[in-house]
Motif scaffolding. Structure first.
Motif, PDB file in Angstrom:
ATOM      1  N   VAL A  35       0.791  -1.195   0.009  1.00  0.00           N
ATOM      2  CA  VAL A  35      -0.155   0.124  -0.085  1.00  0.00           C
ATOM      3  C   VAL A  35       0.932   1.241  -0.089  1.00  0.00           C
ATOM      4  N   THR A  36       0.705   2.255  -0.797  1.00  0.00           N
ATOM      5  CA  THR A  36       1.315   3.617  -0.829  1.00  0.00           C
ATOM      6  C   THR A  36       0.651   4.513   0.090  1.00  0.00           C
ATOM      7  N   PHE A  37       1.421   5.182   0.975  1.00  0.00           N
ATOM      8  CA  PHE A  37       0.919   5.969   1.835  1.00  0.00           C
ATOM      9  C   PHE A  37       1.580   7.773   1.323  1.00  0.00           C
ATOM     10  N   THR A  38       0.859   8.670   1.412  1.00  0.00           N
ATOM     11  CA  THR A  38       1.373   9.912   1.038  1.00  0.00           C
ATOM     12  C   THR A  38       0.494  10.812   2.209  1.00  0.00           C
ATOM     13  N   LEU A  39       1.294  11.881   2.499  1.00  0.00           N
ATOM     14  CA  LEU A  39       0.761  12.921   3.429  1.00  0.00           C
ATOM     15  C   LEU A  39       0.652  14.239   2.855  1.00  0.00           C
ATOM     16  N   TYR A  48      -3.265  18.178   8.236  1.00  0.00           N
ATOM     17  CA  TYR A  48      -2.504  17.366   7.151  1.00  0.00           C
ATOM     18  C   TYR A  48      -3.413  15.914   6.915  1.00  0.00           C
ATOM     19  N   TYR A  49      -3.293  15.550   5.813  1.00  0.00           N
ATOM     20  CA  TYR A  49      -4.049  14.261   5.490  1.00  0.00           C
ATOM     21  C   TYR A  49      -3.454  13.206   4.950  1.00  0.00           C
ATOM     22  N   TRP A  50      -3.782  12.152   5.244  1.00  0.00           N
ATOM     23  CA  TRP A  50      -2.923  10.733   4.738  1.00  0.00           C
ATOM     24  C   TRP A  50      -3.917  10.195   3.798  1.00  0.00           C
ATOM     25  N   LYS A  51      -3.219   9.678   2.750  1.00  0.00           N
ATOM     26  CA  LYS A  51      -3.949   9.023   1.757  1.00  0.00           C
ATOM     27  C   LYS A  51      -3.372   7.901   1.445  1.00  0.00           C
ATOM     28  N   ALA A  52      -3.870   6.384   1.503  1.00  0.00           N
ATOM     29  CA  ALA A  52      -3.286   5.334   1.109  1.00  0.00           C
ATOM     30  C   ALA A  52      -4.075   4.576  -0.214  1.00  0.00           C
ATOM     31  N   SER A  53      -3.220   4.177  -0.995  1.00  0.00           N
ATOM     32  CA  SER A  53      -3.782   3.631  -2.224  1.00  0.00           C
ATOM     33  C   SER A  53      -3.025   2.313  -2.374  1.00  0.00           C
ATOM     34  N   TYR A  54      -4.125   1.258  -2.671  1.00  0.00           N
ATOM     35  CA  TYR A  54      -3.887  -0.174  -2.770  1.00  0.00           C
ATOM     36  C   TYR A  54      -3.937  -0.167  -4.228  1.00  0.00           C
ATOM     37  N   PRO A  55      -3.064  -0.718  -5.249  1.00  0.00           N
ATOM     38  CA  PRO A  55      -3.108  -1.123  -6.499  1.00  0.00           C
ATOM     39  C   PRO A  55      -3.797  -2.216  -7.033  1.00  0.00           C
ATOM     40  N   GLY A  56      -4.111  -3.188  -5.994  1.00  0.00           N
ATOM     41  CA  GLY A  56      -4.786  -4.280  -6.412  1.00  0.00           C
ATOM     42  C   GLY A  56      -3.665  -5.464  -6.854  1.00  0.00           C
ATOM     43  N   ASP A  57      -4.146  -6.529  -7.089  1.00  0.00           N
ATOM     44  CA  ASP A  57      -3.410  -7.920  -7.644  1.00  0.00           C
ATOM     45  C   ASP A  57      -4.352  -8.733  -8.432  1.00  0.00           C
ATOM     46  N   THR A  58      -3.957  -9.924  -8.774  1.00  0.00           N
ATOM     47  CA  THR A  58      -4.613 -10.692  -9.651  1.00  0.00           C
ATOM     48  C   THR A  58      -5.885 -11.019  -9.088  1.00  0.00           C
ATOM     49  N   ASN A  59      -6.098 -11.000  -7.825  1.00  0.00           N
ATOM     50  CA  ASN A  59      -7.260 -11.594  -7.166  1.00  0.00           C
ATOM     51  C   ASN A  59      -8.165 -10.254  -6.498  1.00  0.00           C
ATOM     52  N   ASN A  60      -7.695  -8.974  -6.479  1.00  0.00           N
ATOM     53  CA  ASN A  60      -8.311  -8.071  -5.651  1.00  0.00           C
ATOM     54  C   ASN A  60      -8.092  -6.638  -6.834  1.00  0.00           C
ATOM     55  N   SER A 115       6.196  10.355   2.276  1.00  0.00           N
ATOM     56  CA  SER A 115       5.446   9.362   1.416  1.00  0.00           C
ATOM     57  C   SER A 115       6.175   8.040   1.281  1.00  0.00           C
ATOM     58  N   GLY A 116       5.676   6.813   1.083  1.00  0.00           N
ATOM     59  CA  GLY A 116       6.242   5.563   0.885  1.00  0.00           C
ATOM     60  C   GLY A 116       5.337   4.546   0.806  1.00  0.00           C
ATOM     61  N   SER A 117       5.823   3.290   0.858  1.00  0.00           N
ATOM     62  CA  SER A 117       4.937   2.249   0.976  1.00  0.00           C
ATOM     63  C   SER A 117       5.313   1.282   2.010  1.00  0.00           C
ATOM     64  N   GLY A 118       4.170   0.357   2.316  1.00  0.00           N
ATOM     65  CA  GLY A 118       4.291  -0.534   3.263  1.00  0.00           C
ATOM     66  C   GLY A 118       4.050  -1.793   2.754  1.00  0.00           C
ATOM     67  N   LEU A 119       4.455  -3.048   3.065  1.00  0.00           N
ATOM     68  CA  LEU A 119       4.030  -4.363   2.532  1.00  0.00           C
ATOM     69  C   LEU A 119       2.501  -4.970   3.231  1.00  0.00           C
ATOM     70  N   ILE A 120       2.006  -5.527   2.486  1.00  0.00           N
ATOM     71  CA  ILE A 120       0.811  -5.893   3.103  1.00  0.00           C
ATOM     72  C   ILE A 120       1.102  -7.324   3.847  1.00  0.00           C
ATOM     73  N   SER A 121       0.607  -7.517   5.047  1.00  0.00           N
ATOM     74  CA  SER A 121       0.850  -8.663   5.919  1.00  0.00           C
ATOM     75  C   SER A 121      -0.657  -9.048   6.201  1.00  0.00           C
ATOM     76  N   GLY A 122      -0.899  -9.989   5.904  1.00  0.00           N
ATOM     77  CA  GLY A 122      -2.360 -10.325   6.027  1.00  0.00           C
ATOM     78  C   GLY A 122      -3.477  -9.447   5.416  1.00  0.00           C
TER      79      GLY A 122
END
Length: 397
Positions: free
Chosen positions: A337-341, A379-391, A355-362
């Protein structure tokens, strides 16, 4: 028919008529026939008589005489007696059809011929492979002609069956059995039911569940031990990556089939269900078409929620800020997931260096970084998940 023959002799060019008379066993006249005499010679009843009852009949004949000849009676007696016995009809039969399946009707067809206005009854009998009588049907006879079993028989087991038919006879007709034999045999084979299937859902999202249903048409009851086995494949000819979905018993009386096991599908893709009926003593096996049961598993559509930490800070003071994202409804998500403030609530002005990314665990991802707020404000955080083959992808804000 019976007739009377007469010979006139010794006359002088005789003319006139000759009358034949027939009486039955009760001395009742049943036939009278007259012929013209045209001289000495042989004469016969013009039509004869068709007897309708058994017994001893007596012919007599008499000549009227003419101007030149005296009348002349016949000699009568035993020479003019006719004994009428019963007719001997013939019964011809054919099994229809000669081959059938369990659960299909079979019948016997009979033709009675050569009888004298026959009455009485005709009885059809069917025996099974063990020579046990399984069906008896009787019809009233109303003359020579064709007769058939009134209802026929629905066989409940395989094997060779044998029809027979017999006519009782009556006052004018002898009894008549049929010819029997191969023409009256019926071979009963297994029924060939059709297995029809239907998925509970033809499309689901990854992580969802599904099950299969099936029904048998043309099923012949009475067998035992029949089952239906459900399997899921990854190709449309049902040969790859087989996945068991349960084996269920078939109700031997009704043919009702239970549903498959409910399976979970954690990955997106196209899958093919198939059901196979084992068959039993009365039914051939059957299998559903692989391509008829396609399940489309699409990507899951997760939601994303975030928690910022801390939620308050002091301008000009360094601290570690962190955002935690949680995916709900995802199917075993992978990636990061990519995080940006951002410094504005429309998330168009990013804060440099935060800003940066964090690996998904579970289903959770985190990102943290040291930061000194340059000025007071929100200030505002925004999190973005790009999806994968199943999501599918998802973002906050």
């Amino acid at each position: 028919p019976v007739q009377d023959d007469a010979t006139l002799s010794g006359g002088s060019a005789p003319s006139g008529t000759l009358t034949f008379t027939l009486t039955d066993a009760s001395n009742t006249v049943v036939d009278t026939e007259t012929v013209a005499v045209t001289g000495n010679g042989a004469y016969v009843t013009p039509t004869g008589y068709m007897a309708t009852a058994t017994g001893t009949y007596q012919w007599s004949a008499s000549y009227t005489g003419d101007a030149s000849n005296n009348p002349a009676p016949d000699q009568g007696g035993a020479g003019e007696r006719v004994t009428i016995g019963k007719a001997s009809p013939t019964l011809t039969t054919t099994a229809t059809p000669a081959t059938a399946a369990v659960g299909e009707p079979v019948q016997d067809d009979a033709t009675l011929s050569g009888g004298s206005a026959p009455s009485g009854t005709l009885t059809f009998t069917l025996t099974d492979a063990s020579n046990t009588v399984v069906d008896t049907e009787t019809v009233a006879v109303t003359g020579n002609g064709a007769y058939v079993t009134p209802t026929g028989y629905m066989a409940t087991a395989t094997g060779t069956y044998q029809w027979s038919a017999s006519y009782t006879g009556d006052a004018s007709n002898n009894p008549a059995p049929d010819q029997g034999g191969a023409g009256e045999r019926v071979t009963i084979g297994k029924a060939s039911p059709t297995l029809t299937t239907a998925l509970n859902a033809s499309s689901i999202a990854a992580g969802g569940t599904d099950f299969d249903t099936s029904s048998l048409s043309g099923f012949a009851p009475g067998g035992s031990g029949a089952t239906v086995t459900y399997t899921v494949y990854s190709d449309n000819i049902c040969s790859l990556n087989a996945r068991a979905a349960g084996t269920v018993a078939v109700n031997e009386g009704s043919g009702v089939v239970q549903n498959s096991t409910t399976l979970s599908f954690p990955t997106a893709g196209t899958f093919y269900w198939q059901a196979a009926f084992s068959g039993d003593g009365n039914n051939n096996s059957a299998k559903s078409s692989c391509s008829s049961e396609q399940l489309t598993v699409g990507k899951a559509s997760p939601t994303i929620s975030t928690v910022a930490s801390p939620q308050t800070a002091t301008a000009g003071t360094q601290l570690t800020v962190m955002d935690t994202a949680t995916l709900a409804g995802a199917a075993s998500p992978t990636g990061s997931v990519t995080f940006t403030l951002y410094s504005n609530n429309t998330c168009t002005t990013a804060v440099p260096g935060v800003s940066g990314s964090g690996l998904i665990s579970g289903s959770t991802a985190r990102f943290s970084v040291a930061w000194t707020p340059p000025a007071v404000g929100t200030y505002y955080w925004k999190a973005s998940y790009p999806g994968d083959t199943n999501n599918s992808g998802i973002a906050t804000g």
